[in-house]
Design a protein around this motif. Structure first.
Motif, PDB file in Angstrom:
ATOM      1  N   GLN A  27      -0.939  50.213  51.471  1.00  0.00           N
ATOM      2  CA  GLN A  27      -0.907  51.682  51.475  1.00  0.00           C
ATOM      3  C   GLN A  27      -2.323  52.232  51.481  1.00  0.00           C
ATOM      4  N   VAL A  28      -2.588  53.147  52.419  1.00  0.00           N
ATOM      5  CA  VAL A  28      -3.883  53.822  52.515  1.00  0.00           C
ATOM      6  C   VAL A  28      -3.608  55.321  52.448  1.00  0.00           C
ATOM      7  N   LEU A  29      -4.211  55.996  51.489  1.00  0.00           N
ATOM      8  CA  LEU A  29      -3.839  57.386  51.210  1.00  0.00           C
ATOM      9  C   LEU A  29      -4.328  58.379  52.254  1.00  0.00           C
ATOM     10  N   ASP A  30      -5.586  58.261  52.650  1.00  0.00           N
ATOM     11  CA  ASP A  30      -6.178  59.274  53.537  1.00  0.00           C
ATOM     12  C   ASP A  30      -6.364  58.752  54.950  1.00  0.00           C
ATOM     13  N   GLU A  31      -5.261  58.581  55.648  1.00  0.00           N
ATOM     14  CA  GLU A  31      -5.310  58.163  57.047  1.00  0.00           C
ATOM     15  C   GLU A  31      -4.982  59.353  57.938  1.00  0.00           C
ATOM     16  N   LYS A  32      -5.665  59.448  59.044  1.00  0.00           N
ATOM     17  CA  LYS A  32      -5.468  60.565  59.960  1.00  0.00           C
ATOM     18  C   LYS A  32      -4.056  60.556  60.529  1.00  0.00           C
ATOM     19  N   ASP A  33      -3.402  61.712  60.466  1.00  0.00           N
ATOM     20  CA  ASP A  33      -2.063  61.913  61.045  1.00  0.00           C
ATOM     21  C   ASP A  33      -0.999  61.016  60.430  1.00  0.00           C
ATOM     22  N   LYS A  34      -1.218  60.579  59.184  1.00  0.00           N
ATOM     23  CA  LYS A  34      -0.221  59.757  58.493  1.00  0.00           C
ATOM     24  C   LYS A  34      -0.013  60.257  57.068  1.00  0.00           C
ATOM     25  N   LYS A  35       1.226  60.136  56.598  1.00  0.00           N
ATOM     26  CA  LYS A  35       1.516  60.513  55.215  1.00  0.00           C
ATOM     27  C   LYS A  35       0.949  59.450  54.266  1.00  0.00           C
ATOM     28  N   PRO A  36       0.545  59.843  53.067  1.00  0.00           N
ATOM     29  CA  PRO A  36       0.001  58.872  52.107  1.00  0.00           C
ATOM     30  C   PRO A  36       0.995  57.769  51.749  1.00  0.00           C
ATOM     31  N   THR A  37       2.290  58.050  51.895  1.00  0.00           N
ATOM     32  CA  THR A  37       3.323  57.069  51.532  1.00  0.00           C
ATOM     33  C   THR A  37       3.671  56.118  52.681  1.00  0.00           C
ATOM     34  N   SER A  38       3.086  56.322  53.855  1.00  0.00           N
ATOM     35  CA  SER A  38       3.420  55.487  55.015  1.00  0.00           C
ATOM     36  C   SER A  38       2.796  54.098  54.897  1.00  0.00           C
TER      37      SER A  38
END
Length: 296
Positions: A27-38
């Motif tokens: 899990q990576v929290l601050d990814e562009k265009d992705k939710k933190p839970t993805s």
């Protein structure tokens, strides 16, 4: 600094004859265009049993096939995986499967059966026994040189494989395709070219357990750190895991080895490959104090 070692390991990995690969979620929290839970992924690429041991982890935001294609660009050897289709797009490689996954299908089928299912149980046990025979043979060949192991497999493993394939083709028509046993048989048949590819070269292993074992340190770590804050942090984790796990595989004390790297890297020409190679975990130039003493 450590990325210079990582990049050099990557270049050398691509020159190998055999690479094992696996991947796991993170899990990576601050990814562009992705939710933190993805879900994001940590990919793992490892050398075979022969030669210097190298383990390279790589963070990527997805499980897309484009990631192993890019990471393995230029590699032209055997690629051993668990059968995940995402590796099928890697060009110029010979795909090798994992018999441990084939075996697992039969053990799962046995666990799923009711106690009174005697016929199906016997069939699942037959499939499991073929796998067990092949693993038993491999155990006896473990200490042989690749050339010797190749010859012994032709003598001992080939007849078992031929009998196993014949059995699978017969049993496929006799069991329910959607049952656990039917799925186990279908997996082996669909993967047969890959599952039997270990016969092509004595350096190849019968399973992808090497990669599965190598991914476990990250899985254990993930249970503790839970997530990465950013893609940069995830990439940094991949680099550090690569350095430490490669050091451990080459019987180095990771703490002392890292100290050695942090002492030497700022003081060498990082564009000088010869100087960089002296710092690699399997180099004869690594100081004795970094090495774990061999047990008597």
């Amino acid at each position: 600094m450590l990325k210079h070692i990582y990049d050099r390991m990557h270049i050398l990995l691509l020159k190998e004859t055999l690479i094992h690969a696996d991947e796991t979620t993170m899990q990576v929290l601050d990814e562009k265009d992705k939710k933190p839970t993805s879900k994001s992924y940590m990919w793992l690429y490892a050398t075979g049993a022969f030669g210097p041991q190298r383990f390279l982890y790589e963070y990527q935001p997805s499980r897309s096939s484009k990631h192993p294609e890019k990471f393995l660009k230029g590699f032209k050897g055997f690629l051993q995986t668990d059968g995940y289709a995402g590796y099928n797009g890697v060009p110029d490689v010979i795909q090798v499967g994992c018999l441990a996954h084939g075996r697992r299908g039969f053990t799962d089928a046995l666990k799923a059966l009711p106690k009174d299912a005697t016929t199906t149980k016997t069939t699942a046990e037959e499939g499991l026994e073929f796998c067990n025979q092949l693993f038993k043979i491999e155990k006896t060949l473990k200490k042989l040189k690749p050339e010797e192991r190749y010859e012994k497999r032709l003598e001992q493993s080939k007849p078992v494989l031929e009998a196993f394939l014949s059995w699978l083709q017969i049993r496929e028509k006799q069991v329910l395709p959607k049952s656990a046993l039917g799925k186990a048989i279908k997996y082996c048949l669909n993967q047969w070219t890959k599952l039997s590819a270990f016969m092509l070269d004595g350096r190849i292993e019968i399973s992808n357990n090497r990669a599965e074992r190598a991914i476990k340190p990250f899985v254990i770590g993930r249970k503790n750190f839970l997530f990465s804050k950013s893609p940069k942090g995830a990439t940094a984790s991949a680099i550090v895991y690569s350095i430490i796990e490669t050091a451990k595989a080459n019987k180095l004390n990771a703490y002392y080895y890292l100290n050695h790297l942090f002492e030497k890297l700022p003081n060498i020409d990082l564009e000088n490959i010869d100087e960089l190679d002296k710092l690699l975990a399997w180099s004869d130039s690594v100081p004795e104090e970094c090495k774990i003493p061999l047990k008597n």
